[in-house]
Write an enzyme that holds these catalytic residues in place. Structure first.
Site: not given
Length: 263
Positions: A62, A89, A135, A185-186, A190, A219-221
């Protein structure tokens, strides 16, 4: 691609982009340590990669817990593990914007990466590679001039941490707009991560460690959603490339599709 030896640790490796990075590194011949917070999901992902004939070990982790980080590092030290690659990651993107969202986002995307990387530095092999999964949201052009000056040119790590903490406090006091911060926040997490990348790259040149940030694209996640333009195979490609760079490879850069992009 030629076979690659050594051991790589990938955080958030139980699904999505992290799982694909583990798969691709394993196929290249590396021993992979798949680190994840969800023990059941991590064990299941590891078993799936074993079924593909890959050498993968599950490591509970964690990144928001300094105790968990210390336990991981202690285990690896006892085993005499030397890391050829660390792929940071693990990351989150939460809905909404308030102090709780900011605190939780920074805990994973910035502070978790910083604390884990610092703790594992003694275990990095010479010419090891550290990869920060970033990103395009972290590009400096997305900031106001006021906010950009806090990160470019990169300040000291102590000042960087102070700026990131100030963002949280300015959101708590509802002063973030007048202080020039974006309402994301994101994005700030980054930007902070990219700045940390630049600082570590310079600091670790003497140890011949390569430190780079990579934007995998949309990306498709679970995070990116079903409408994203890229599959995990394409998204993982530049991450794997950065994790297997030759000793004379680049350091202190920001890359997309294996090409340098502006900070």
């Amino acid at each position: 691609m030629a076979k690659v030896t050594g051991t790589a640790l990938v955080t958030g490796g139980n699904r999505g982009l992290g799982l694909e990075v583990c798969r691709q590194l394993g196929r290249l011949g590396m021993k992979v340590l798949l680190a994840a917070r969800d023990i059941a999901a991590g064990a299941e992902a590891t078993s799936a990669l074993h079924a593909e004939g890959l050498e993968v070990t599950f490591e509970p982790l964690d990144v928001t817990s300094q105790e968990s980080i210390a336990n991981l590092a202690d285990r690896l030290e006892r085993q005499g593990t030397r890391l050829s690659a660390l792929v940071n990651n693990a990351g989150i993107a939460l809905d909404g914007f308030n102090a709780d969202v900011v605190e939780r986002t920074l805990a994973v995307n910035f502070f978790g990466v910083m604390h884990l990387t610092r703790r594992l530095l003694p275990l990095m092999a010479e010419h090891g590679r550290i990869v920060m999964v970033s990103s395009g949201m972290g590009e400096l052009r997305g900031l106001s001039p006021t906010a950009r000056r806090r990160f470019d040119p990169p300040p000291s790590q102590e000042e960087l941490v102070a700026h990131v903490r100030a963002f949280l406090e300015d959101v708590r006091s509802d002063q973030y707009t007048e202080k020039g911060w974006p309402g994301s926040a994101y994005r700030v997490s980054k930007v902070g991560l990219n700045t940390l990348t630049r600082l570590l790259a310079e600091e670790l040149k003497a140890r011949h460690l390569l430190v780079n940030a990579v934007c995998p694209g949309w990306v498709r996640t679970r995070m990116g959603g079903a409408g994203a333009s890229r599959g995990v195979e394409e998204g993982a490609d530049t991450l794997v490339w950065a994790a297997t760079l030759p000793p004379d490879g680049p350091t202190g850069g920001f890359f997309r599709d294996r090409r340098a992009i502006p900070w």
